[in-house]
Enzyme design. Structure first.
Site, PDB file in Angstrom:
ATOM      1  N   HIS A 159     -68.175  -4.384  18.196  1.00 15.35           N
ATOM      2  CA  HIS A 159     -67.694  -4.644  19.553  1.00 15.35           C
ATOM      3  C   HIS A 159     -67.981  -6.094  19.920  1.00 15.35           C
ATOM      4  CE1 HIS A 159     -66.176  -3.371  23.422  1.00 15.35           C
ATOM      5  NE2 HIS A 159     -67.176  -3.970  24.027  1.00 15.35           N
ATOM      6  N   CYS A 179     -61.143  -4.378  21.975  1.00 21.12           N
ATOM      7  CA  CYS A 179     -62.048  -5.480  22.330  1.00 21.12           C
ATOM      8  C   CYS A 179     -61.663  -6.798  21.662  1.00 21.12           C
ATOM      9  CB  CYS A 179     -63.488  -5.101  22.008  1.00 21.12           C
ATOM     10  SG  CYS A 179     -63.791  -4.615  20.289  1.00 21.12           S
ATOM     11  N   HIS A 220     -65.052  -7.496  28.708  1.00 24.12           N
ATOM     12  CA  HIS A 220     -64.758  -6.877  27.415  1.00 24.12           C
ATOM     13  C   HIS A 220     -63.838  -5.687  27.624  1.00 24.12           C
ATOM     14  CE1 HIS A 220     -67.751  -3.361  27.745  1.00 24.12           C
ATOM     15  NE2 HIS A 220     -67.778  -3.975  28.905  1.00 24.12           N
TER      16      HIS A 220
END
Length: 266
Positions: A140, A86, A152
């Site tokens: 994240h 990510c 993402h």
């Protein structure tokens, strides 16, 4: 009568076989779930009109660049089209598109950004989520693209588009941030203007008599035909250098990629 029954049974059998073949053909023709979704980047992202708003021109390039990454597989510690996690995906995207050097992991990227309330999110902002457990540390990050969506790198689907309004992400949402370097103020631009820097009044030209000019003792450097001037840097070369730096840092143990993204998202 028997022959009529045989004809009817034969027609029914052929009809059923035909339905099965059509169903099979439809299943084969169905597009892969990894294909790019229906979402496409808007040509003119809606941002604010103040100095601390994201520069719409830069955001348009970021969204377009992010869309090209969709379908890239997830790879822990990865930062290229062969595979990315990510934070690695966003670090590379911002470096290539906006010449902004984000930190390597999501927690440090959150520290790098200026906090933004969720209700004031603009395309180009970063959204952050908990890691392995709800209420834990940041683990994240995604790029907000507007309309409650983000691009993402999911550990199960690779780079994809998801809604931050889904319960899964709402439960784990822990903040948003704005990258100062892509705002109008950070880039020296104004809303509605494509100039990268504000106009500067030129310095007055002073005429110098020819007799006062002395020849330089050192010969001036010349550029032969076919040579590339040092100031010209090819983007692909920059990308190669970034890859080399990441690889060297990883071997030395200096890179700290996200350690909680490998198995929980999506």
């Amino acid at each position: 009568m028997k022959s009529l029954r045989y004809v009817i049974l034969l027609m029914c059998a052929l009809s059923l076989a035909g339905c099965g073949s059509h169903r099979k053909a439809a299943t084969v023709a169905r597009p892969s779930s990894q294909s790019r979704p229906a979402w496409t980047p808007p040509k003119a992202p809606v941002t604010g009109s103040t100095a601390d708003s994201n520069d719409a021109d830069v955001v348009a390039r970021l969204l377009s660049g992010a869309y090209e990454w969709i379908g890239t597989p997830y790879r822990y510690g990865g930062t290229d089209r062969k595979g990315a996690d990510c934070s690695g995906f966003l670090q590379r995207l911002f470096a290539d598109v906006a010449a902004v050097n984000l930190p390597r992991n999501s927690r440090k990227q959150a520290e790098y950004c200026r906090p933004v309330e969720r209700g004031r999110l603009q395309p180009g902002d970063l959204v952050f989520f908990n890691g392995s457990r709800i209420g834990g540390e940041i683990g994240h990050v995604g790029l907000y693209v507007g309309d409650e969506r983000m691009v993402h790198a999911s550990s199960s689907r690779g780079v994809t588009v998801s809604s931050i309004s889904d319960k899964y992400y709402t439960d784990r949402y822990c903040g948003s941030g704005r990258v100062e370097a892509i705002t109008y103020g950070g880039r020296g631009t104004r809303p509605g203007s494509r100039r990268e820097l504000p106009s500067v009044k030129p310095e007055p030209v002073v005429e110098v008599p020819a007799a006062a000019v002395r020849p330089s003792a050192a010969p001036s450097a010349t550029v032969e035909e076919g040579d590339v001037p040092p100031a010209v840097v090819v983007q692909s070369e920059i990308s190669a250098l970034v890859d080399s730096a990441f690889a060297a840092a990883a071997r030395a143990g200096d890179i700290e990629p996200d350690t909680v993204c490998s198995s929980w998202m999506d």
